[in-house]
Motif scaffolding. Structure first.
Motif, PDB file in Angstrom:
ATOM      1  N   ALA A 209       0.829  -1.210   0.000  1.00 61.38           N
ATOM      2  CA  ALA A 209       0.000   0.000   0.000  1.00 61.38           C
ATOM      3  C   ALA A 209       0.862   1.258   0.000  1.00 61.38           C
ATOM      4  CB  ALA A 209      -0.937   0.000   1.210  1.00 61.38           C
ATOM      5  N   ALA A 210       1.977   1.222   0.710  1.00 61.96           N
ATOM      6  CA  ALA A 210       2.881   2.379   0.748  1.00 61.96           C
ATOM      7  C   ALA A 210       3.411   2.686  -0.643  1.00 61.96           C
ATOM      8  CB  ALA A 210       4.031   2.106   1.715  1.00 61.96           C
ATOM      9  N   MET A 211       3.805   1.658  -1.384  1.00 66.33           N
ATOM     10  CA  MET A 211       4.312   1.880  -2.741  1.00 66.33           C
ATOM     11  C   MET A 211       3.208   2.387  -3.662  1.00 66.33           C
ATOM     12  SD  MET A 211       7.198  -1.062  -3.449  1.00 66.33           S
ATOM     13  CE  MET A 211       6.228  -2.494  -3.000  1.00 66.33           C
ATOM     14  N   GLN A 212       1.998   1.813  -3.524  1.00 69.99           N
ATOM     15  CA  GLN A 212       0.886   2.269  -4.349  1.00 69.99           C
ATOM     16  C   GLN A 212       0.573   3.746  -4.077  1.00 69.99           C
ATOM     17  OE1 GLN A 212      -0.420   0.614  -6.786  1.00 69.99           O
ATOM     18  NE2 GLN A 212       0.365  -1.428  -6.383  1.00 69.99           N
ATOM     19  N   LEU A 213       0.622   4.145  -2.815  1.00 70.71           N
ATOM     20  CA  LEU A 213       0.380   5.551  -2.471  1.00 70.71           C
ATOM     21  C   LEU A 213       1.433   6.464  -3.084  1.00 70.71           C
ATOM     22  CD1 LEU A 213      -0.739   5.286   1.259  1.00 70.71           C
ATOM     23  CD2 LEU A 213      -2.039   6.362  -0.599  1.00 70.71           C
ATOM     24  N   PHE A 214       2.671   6.027  -3.075  1.00 69.78           N
ATOM     25  CA  PHE A 214       3.733   6.845  -3.661  1.00 69.78           C
ATOM     26  C   PHE A 214       3.475   7.061  -5.152  1.00 69.78           C
ATOM     27  CE2 PHE A 214       7.814   7.381  -5.791  1.00 69.78           C
ATOM     28  CZ  PHE A 214       8.325   8.453  -5.105  1.00 69.78           C
ATOM     29  N   PHE A 215       3.113   6.001  -5.867  1.00 63.72           N
ATOM     30  CA  PHE A 215       2.823   6.132  -7.297  1.00 63.72           C
ATOM     31  C   PHE A 215       1.621   7.050  -7.526  1.00 63.72           C
ATOM     32  CE2 PHE A 215       5.589   2.460  -7.742  1.00 63.72           C
ATOM     33  CZ  PHE A 215       6.188   2.678  -8.980  1.00 63.72           C
ATOM     34  N   LEU A 216       0.601   6.936  -6.680  1.00 57.90           N
ATOM     35  CA  LEU A 216      -0.560   7.808  -6.815  1.00 57.90           C
ATOM     36  C   LEU A 216      -0.175   9.268  -6.591  1.00 57.90           C
ATOM     37  CD1 LEU A 216      -3.136   5.536  -4.987  1.00 57.90           C
ATOM     38  CD2 LEU A 216      -3.423   6.423  -7.321  1.00 57.90           C
ATOM     39  N   LYS A 287       2.848  14.560   3.854  1.00 55.97           N
ATOM     40  CA  LYS A 287       3.369  15.803   3.257  1.00 55.97           C
ATOM     41  C   LYS A 287       3.001  15.893   1.778  1.00 55.97           C
ATOM     42  CE  LYS A 287       7.363  16.099   6.366  1.00 55.97           C
ATOM     43  NZ  LYS A 287       8.844  15.957   6.461  1.00 55.97           N
ATOM     44  N   MET A 288       3.091  14.756   1.087  1.00 56.39           N
ATOM     45  CA  MET A 288       2.745  14.738  -0.334  1.00 56.39           C
ATOM     46  C   MET A 288       1.251  14.977  -0.530  1.00 56.39           C
ATOM     47  SD  MET A 288       5.185  11.539  -1.534  1.00 56.39           S
ATOM     48  CE  MET A 288       5.100  11.820  -3.318  1.00 56.39           C
ATOM     49  N   LEU A 289       0.421  14.414   0.355  1.00 56.82           N
ATOM     50  CA  LEU A 289      -1.018  14.654   0.301  1.00 56.82           C
ATOM     51  C   LEU A 289      -1.328  16.136   0.504  1.00 56.82           C
ATOM     52  CD1 LEU A 289      -2.188  11.574   2.406  1.00 56.82           C
ATOM     53  CD2 LEU A 289      -2.815  11.978   0.016  1.00 56.82           C
ATOM     54  N   MET A 290      -0.624  16.772   1.416  1.00 60.57           N
ATOM     55  CA  MET A 290      -0.795  18.207   1.639  1.00 60.57           C
ATOM     56  C   MET A 290      -0.365  18.990   0.400  1.00 60.57           C
ATOM     57  SD  MET A 290       0.307  19.232   5.527  1.00 60.57           S
ATOM     58  CE  MET A 290      -0.056  20.953   5.168  1.00 60.57           C
ATOM     59  N   GLY A 291       0.730  18.554  -0.225  1.00 56.18           N
ATOM     60  CA  GLY A 291       1.221  19.221  -1.423  1.00 56.18           C
ATOM     61  C   GLY A 291       0.213  19.200  -2.557  1.00 56.18           C
TER      62      GLY A 291
END
Length: 315
Positions: A209-216, A287-291
């Motif tokens: 899930a962590a990797m999938q979130l990064f790609f998203l 942080k990426m979600l905030m970005g």
């Protein structure tokens, strides 16, 4: 390192293009050619180990349904004769199905698993929802060598433009829940019980899930699971999350860190490196979600942000 993609490109330039020009000059500008779809060579990931199955030089020739009826069989015969003359190119039946003459509709429909309308060049919300991340990466990998009609490339561009906003947010929410449930809740519960097998499953589900979130967050489709981390290292400009992902994959749960501890949902047992790395990854994802303007604070407990993102979904 062996690179069969380059071999296939040279095969097109030196032999396939000439065959088309000599035998199908009337239709030359109607034949899209390239190398894309299933296979490590289409991602540029083939190596010497790749020789053990479905390995060989070839290209894809994409036609409209109408052109397949008009001259597809003749083109297919001419292409296969060319392939058969290549020394040592004993293509398996499976690889022959992945390469050679096919319709544009068949190529995309077969990979995506939905009936693709090439002319409208769109997918419905429900169709987007059904698609697997990796099948999308497979549909847009490789390279198009020639496409005068532009139909194949137009559908490819539609997919490359990435998920519609609502689909993107839904997928983010799903992966956030998977990560949070697996690594921020259930891992600790399982370790507190001494259920190491269940904890290991939480570890693996959370890692994925962590990797999938990064790609998203990067708006890039991840490839088939065995190439996901490799692709991740290519797009992780900082190298931070991919480093932590690698460490997390190499780290086993520390049983001793949980001895004598009762489960407390408000306590982070950072003495277990799995928990420590999970929180580091969650902090960076937040942080990426905030970005992206999806959440208004960087709380690393990702489950807390789900309702906020859902409220921003229109459909």
């Amino acid at each position: 390192m062996l690179n069969n993609f380059d071999n296939s490109r040279r095969f097109y330039e030196k032999q396939v293009s000439g065959m088309i020009r000599n035998l199908f000059s009337v239709y030359e500008d109607r034949i899209a050619v390239g190398l894309a779809g299933e296979g490590s060579d289409c991602f540029g990931y083939d190596d010497f180990i790749s020789r053990d199955h479905d390995f060989g030089t070839g290209v894809c020739l994409w036609l409209t349904d109408e052109d397949m009826e008009l001259f597809g069989k003749e083109l297919d015969n001419a292409y296969n004769e060319l392939i058969d003359r290549q020394p040592g190119n004993n293509l398996t039946r499976r690889l022959r199905e992945r390469r050679g003459v096919m319709t544009i509709k068949h190529f995309y429909s077969q990979i995506l698993g939905v009936e693709c309308d090439i002319n409208s060049c769109e997918l419905s919300f429900d169709e987007w929802q059904k698609l697997d991340h990796s099948c999308l990466a497979t549909a847009v990998n490789g390279e198009v060598f020639r496409d005068d009609l532009g139909l194949f490339s137009a559908y490819r561009k539609m997919l490359l433009d990435y998920y519609p906003e609502d689909v993107w947010k839904v997928r983010i929410v799903n992966e956030m829940h998977k990560f949070s449930a697996a690594l921020q809740v259930n891992y600790a519960r399982c370790m507190s019980r001494g259920d190491i097998v269940a904890a290991r499953l939480c570890h693996m589900h959370g890692l994925e899930a962590a990797m999938q979130l990064f790609f998203l967050m990067k708006r890039v489709y991840p490839p088939y699971y065995k190439w996901t981390y490799r692709r991740m290292t290519e797009i992780d400009s900082k190298g931070m999350i991919s480093k932590w992902i690698k460490e997390l994959s190499e780290t086993l749960g520390d049983v001793s860190a949980w001895e004598g501890r009762s489960y407390n949902p408000n306590y982070l047992n950072l003495n277990d490196k799995v928990v420590l790395l999970s929180e580091r990854i969650a902090e960076e994802i937040a942080k990426m979600l905030m970005g992206h303007g999806l959440i208004d604070n960087a709380d690393p407990y990702l489950e807390r942000h789900i309702d906020e993102i859902i409220s921003k979904i229109d459909n």
